[in-house]
Scaffold this motif. Structure first.
Motif, PDB file in Angstrom:
ATOM      1  N   LEU A 154       0.821  -1.209   0.000  1.00 37.13           N
ATOM      2  CA  LEU A 154       0.000   0.000   0.000  1.00 37.13           C
ATOM      3  C   LEU A 154       0.859   1.265   0.000  1.00 37.13           C
ATOM      4  CD1 LEU A 154      -2.798  -1.046   2.522  1.00 37.13           C
ATOM      5  CD2 LEU A 154      -3.000  -0.792   0.040  1.00 37.13           C
ATOM      6  N   VAL A 155       1.935   1.257   0.774  1.00 35.52           N
ATOM      7  CA  VAL A 155       2.836   2.412   0.786  1.00 35.52           C
ATOM      8  C   VAL A 155       3.459   2.615  -0.592  1.00 35.52           C
ATOM      9  CG1 VAL A 155       5.033   3.279   1.690  1.00 35.52           C
ATOM     10  CG2 VAL A 155       3.312   2.359   3.259  1.00 35.52           C
ATOM     11  N   ALA A 156       3.928   1.511  -1.207  1.00 40.05           N
ATOM     12  CA  ALA A 156       4.535   1.606  -2.536  1.00 40.05           C
ATOM     13  C   ALA A 156       3.524   2.106  -3.566  1.00 40.05           C
ATOM     14  CB  ALA A 156       5.086   0.244  -2.962  1.00 40.05           C
ATOM     15  N   TYR A 157       2.305   1.601  -3.495  1.00 37.28           N
ATOM     16  CA  TYR A 157       1.261   2.012  -4.438  1.00 37.28           C
ATOM     17  C   TYR A 157       0.888   3.475  -4.231  1.00 37.28           C
ATOM     18  CZ  TYR A 157      -3.057   1.654  -7.196  1.00 37.28           C
ATOM     19  OH  TYR A 157      -4.043   1.832  -8.133  1.00 37.28           O
ATOM     20  N   GLY A 158       0.794   3.887  -2.964  1.00 32.48           N
ATOM     21  CA  GLY A 158       0.485   5.288  -2.677  1.00 32.48           C
ATOM     22  C   GLY A 158       1.564   6.233  -3.176  1.00 32.48           C
ATOM     23  N   LEU A 159       2.833   5.883  -2.929  1.00 33.67           N
ATOM     24  CA  LEU A 159       3.940   6.728  -3.391  1.00 33.67           C
ATOM     25  C   LEU A 159       3.998   6.778  -4.912  1.00 33.67           C
ATOM     26  CD1 LEU A 159       6.733   5.636  -0.880  1.00 33.67           C
ATOM     27  CD2 LEU A 159       5.521   7.832  -0.943  1.00 33.67           C
ATOM     28  N   TRP A 160       3.796   5.621  -5.552  1.00 39.29           N
ATOM     29  CA  TRP A 160       3.804   5.596  -7.023  1.00 39.29           C
ATOM     30  C   TRP A 160       2.673   6.456  -7.589  1.00 39.29           C
ATOM     31  CZ3 TRP A 160      -0.062   3.820 -10.289  1.00 39.29           C
ATOM     32  CH2 TRP A 160       0.268   3.816 -11.652  1.00 39.29           C
ATOM     33  N   ALA A 184       6.598   8.887 -15.356  1.00 37.15           N
ATOM     34  CA  ALA A 184       6.353   8.549 -16.761  1.00 37.15           C
ATOM     35  C   ALA A 184       7.144   7.290 -17.104  1.00 37.15           C
ATOM     36  CB  ALA A 184       6.759   9.713 -17.665  1.00 37.15           C
ATOM     37  N   LEU A 185       6.479   6.158 -17.169  1.00 39.43           N
ATOM     38  CA  LEU A 185       7.152   4.898 -17.435  1.00 39.43           C
ATOM     39  C   LEU A 185       7.415   4.744 -18.929  1.00 39.43           C
ATOM     40  CD1 LEU A 185       5.024   2.566 -15.132  1.00 39.43           C
ATOM     41  CD2 LEU A 185       7.247   3.606 -14.645  1.00 39.43           C
ATOM     42  N   PRO A 186       8.574   4.209 -19.297  1.00 34.81           N
ATOM     43  CA  PRO A 186       8.856   3.994 -20.720  1.00 34.81           C
ATOM     44  C   PRO A 186       7.994   2.881 -21.282  1.00 34.81           C
ATOM     45  CG  PRO A 186      10.569   3.003 -19.376  1.00 34.81           C
ATOM     46  CD  PRO A 186       9.692   3.771 -18.436  1.00 34.81           C
ATOM     47  N   SER A 187       7.642   2.992 -22.561  1.00 37.67           N
ATOM     48  CA  SER A 187       6.883   1.931 -23.216  1.00 37.67           C
ATOM     49  C   SER A 187       7.770   0.708 -23.397  1.00 37.67           C
ATOM     50  CB  SER A 187       6.381   2.415 -24.576  1.00 37.67           C
ATOM     51  OG  SER A 187       5.774   1.352 -25.279  1.00 37.67           O
ATOM     52  N   PRO A 188       7.263  -0.499 -23.114  1.00 38.02           N
ATOM     53  CA  PRO A 188       8.099  -1.701 -23.256  1.00 38.02           C
ATOM     54  C   PRO A 188       8.403  -2.067 -24.699  1.00 38.02           C
ATOM     55  CG  PRO A 188       5.868  -2.308 -22.667  1.00 38.02           C
ATOM     56  CD  PRO A 188       5.947  -0.812 -22.566  1.00 38.02           C
ATOM     57  N   GLY A 189       7.650  -1.516 -25.664  1.00 34.75           N
ATOM     58  CA  GLY A 189       7.923  -1.762 -27.080  1.00 34.75           C
ATOM     59  C   GLY A 189       7.900  -3.239 -27.435  1.00 34.75           C
ATOM     60  N   VAL A 215      -2.470  -4.848  -7.524  1.00 31.56           N
ATOM     61  CA  VAL A 215      -2.255  -3.627  -8.301  1.00 31.56           C
ATOM     62  C   VAL A 215      -0.801  -3.446  -8.726  1.00 31.56           C
ATOM     63  CG1 VAL A 215      -4.240  -2.368  -7.413  1.00 31.56           C
ATOM     64  CG2 VAL A 215      -2.073  -2.312  -6.149  1.00 31.56           C
ATOM     65  N   MET A 216       0.116  -3.954  -7.961  1.00 30.75           N
ATOM     66  CA  MET A 216       1.533  -3.740  -8.233  1.00 30.75           C
ATOM     67  C   MET A 216       2.210  -5.051  -8.617  1.00 30.75           C
ATOM     68  SD  MET A 216       2.132  -0.510  -7.850  1.00 30.75           S
ATOM     69  CE  MET A 216       3.879  -0.256  -7.499  1.00 30.75           C
ATOM     70  N   PRO A 217       3.029  -5.044  -9.685  1.00 28.43           N
ATOM     71  CA  PRO A 217       3.269  -3.955 -10.643  1.00 28.43           C
ATOM     72  C   PRO A 217       2.349  -4.006 -11.869  1.00 28.43           C
ATOM     73  CG  PRO A 217       4.845  -5.702 -10.997  1.00 28.43           C
ATOM     74  CD  PRO A 217       3.945  -6.170  -9.869  1.00 28.43           C
ATOM     75  N   MET A 218       1.196  -4.678 -11.759  1.00 30.54           N
ATOM     76  CA  MET A 218       0.325  -4.881 -12.907  1.00 30.54           C
ATOM     77  C   MET A 218      -0.228  -3.564 -13.455  1.00 30.54           C
ATOM     78  SD  MET A 218      -2.923  -7.457 -13.243  1.00 30.54           S
ATOM     79  CE  MET A 218      -3.931  -6.619 -12.011  1.00 30.54           C
ATOM     80  N   VAL A 219      -0.739  -2.699 -12.587  1.00 30.76           N
ATOM     81  CA  VAL A 219      -1.343  -1.451 -13.060  1.00 30.76           C
ATOM     82  C   VAL A 219      -0.307  -0.550 -13.730  1.00 30.76           C
ATOM     83  CG1 VAL A 219      -2.519   0.655 -12.336  1.00 30.76           C
ATOM     84  CG2 VAL A 219      -3.279  -1.558 -11.452  1.00 30.76           C
ATOM     85  N   PRO A 220       0.882  -0.333 -13.127  1.00 30.34           N
ATOM     86  CA  PRO A 220       1.887   0.458 -13.846  1.00 30.34           C
ATOM     87  C   PRO A 220       2.252  -0.138 -15.206  1.00 30.34           C
ATOM     88  CG  PRO A 220       2.489   0.290 -11.545  1.00 30.34           C
ATOM     89  CD  PRO A 220       1.323  -0.628 -11.746  1.00 30.34           C
ATOM     90  N   TYR A 221       2.333  -1.466 -15.299  1.00 27.27           N
ATOM     91  CA  TYR A 221       2.652  -2.089 -16.585  1.00 27.27           C
ATOM     92  C   TYR A 221       1.569  -1.788 -17.611  1.00 27.27           C
ATOM     93  CZ  TYR A 221       2.889  -5.587 -20.243  1.00 27.27           C
ATOM     94  OH  TYR A 221       2.915  -6.202 -21.477  1.00 27.27           O
ATOM     95  N   LEU A 222       0.311  -1.946 -17.241  1.00 29.28           N
ATOM     96  CA  LEU A 222      -0.782  -1.670 -18.183  1.00 29.28           C
ATOM     97  C   LEU A 222      -0.763  -0.204 -18.623  1.00 29.28           C
ATOM     98  CD1 LEU A 222      -3.708  -3.710 -16.593  1.00 29.28           C
ATOM     99  CD2 LEU A 222      -2.476  -4.224 -18.713  1.00 29.28           C
ATOM    100  N   GLN A 223      -0.461   0.676 -17.712  1.00 28.64           N
ATOM    101  CA  GLN A 223      -0.423   2.094 -18.080  1.00 28.64           C
ATOM    102  C   GLN A 223       0.767   2.399 -18.993  1.00 28.64           C
ATOM    103  OE1 GLN A 223      -0.639   4.013 -14.217  1.00 28.64           O
ATOM    104  NE2 GLN A 223      -2.866   4.120 -14.320  1.00 28.64           N
ATOM    105  N   SER A 224       1.840   1.615 -18.880  1.00 30.15           N
ATOM    106  CA  SER A 224       2.999   1.842 -19.753  1.00 30.15           C
ATOM    107  C   SER A 224       2.714   1.465 -21.196  1.00 30.15           C
ATOM    108  CB  SER A 224       4.208   1.034 -19.244  1.00 30.15           C
ATOM    109  OG  SER A 224       4.061  -0.345 -19.527  1.00 30.15           O
ATOM    110  N   LEU A 225       1.647   0.699 -21.444  1.00 32.49           N
ATOM    111  CA  LEU A 225       1.305   0.292 -22.803  1.00 32.49           C
ATOM    112  C   LEU A 225       0.637   1.404 -23.599  1.00 32.49           C
ATOM    113  CD1 LEU A 225      -0.050  -3.325 -22.132  1.00 32.49           C
ATOM    114  CD2 LEU A 225       2.248  -2.635 -22.846  1.00 32.49           C
ATOM    115  N   ARG A 226       0.312   2.519 -22.941  1.00 39.48           N
ATOM    116  CA  ARG A 226      -0.293   3.683 -23.596  1.00 39.48           C
ATOM    117  C   ARG A 226      -1.602   3.309 -24.308  1.00 39.48           C
ATOM    118  NH1 ARG A 226       3.928   4.693 -21.183  1.00 39.48           N
ATOM    119  NH2 ARG A 226       5.495   6.236 -21.779  1.00 39.48           N
TER     120      ARG A 226
END
Length: 246
Positions: free
Chosen positions: A106-112, A118-123, A148-159
């Motif tokens: 929860l702390v990691a998710y809140g801080l993120w 801005a996460l780079p696209s995995p291409g 949620v972690m790290p699944m949500v950040p990964y999905l958001q990196s897909l733009r």
């Protein structure tokens, strides 16, 4: 369960449903964060499963299912496998370990969420990166009931486009919920975490009532302001859980 506990469950899922109604996500995270303050995390997870499953089903509906399956199958596969067969300590573990792990997530998710990096696209590495994200998300799902972690950040990196992202989140949460249900089936019995039917019914009704409230408020609230407040709550709850654990 006494009347006070049932009232707390109703309040938690009303609030968690409202969070999901506004943002399209957050019911499992919010409910686990609050329930984990006054009951074992395994019990909280068994309460969260049915409301999470049923509220996610509607979010899965859309025209992008086949496209998302081609792009996200490695993540979904590893998410399910790691959740069901994680060798690490899980929700049934004795002591404060499960609560401490949930607090860290929860702390990691809140801080993120507050930093919004801005996460780079995995291409071209999107498929293997998705598998890695699914693996670690599954391990954390088994340990905390939060996926949620790290699944949500990964999905958001897909733009992804907004409507595509909403469906991708719904499908991914559905996979995680079903995998956690498979893991918790015997775990709930062995750990004594089974919840009375009344508690499940109250949680489900309150979650759908909150979902309606959140959907009603969605266009009236500035989403960035709401998200900052929500991530601040996750950070505070995670910090409180860590303090209680140690």
């Amino acid at each position: 369960m006494d009347h006070f506990t049932l009232a707390l469950i109703a309040f938690v899922f009303l609030a968690a449903g409202a969070v999901k109604g506004v943002s399209g996500m957050g019911l499992p995270t919010f409910s686990m964060a609050l329930l984990g303050l006054f009951m074992p995390t395994a019990t909280a997870a068994t309460l969260m499963l049915i409301p999470s499953l049923l509220t996610n089903i509607a979010q899965c509906v859309g025209p992008h299912g086949r496209t998302l399956a081609r792009r996200l199958w490695p993540m979904w596969l590893m998410l399910a496998l790691a959740t069901v067969w994680s060798p690490l300590p899980d929700l049934g573990s004795a002591g404060s370990g499960a609560r401490a792990t949930l607090g860290v997530v929860l702390v990691a998710y809140g801080l993120w969420g507050l930093a919004r990096p801005a996460l780079p696209s995995p291409g071209r590495l999107a498929l293997p990166a998705g598998g890695v994200a699914g693996l670690f998300s599954g391990l954390l799902t088994a340990a905390t009931g939060v996926f949620v972690m790290p699944m949500v950040p990964y999905l958001q990196s897909l733009r992804l486009e907004k409507d595509v992202l909403i469906q991708a989140l719904g499908l991914s949460f559905l996979v995680a919920t079903l995998a956690l249900a498979a893991r918790l089936g015997p775990l709930a019995v062995l750990s004594g975490a089974a919840v009375p039917l009344t508690g499940h019914a109250i949680a489900l009704v309150a979650a759908f009532a909150g979902l309606w409230i959140g959907a009603t408020l969605r266009n009236r609230l500035p989403l960035p302001v709401f998200q900052r407040a929500l991530y601040s709550v996750f950070l505070a709850l995670g910090s409180l859980m860590l303090a209680r654990a140690f």
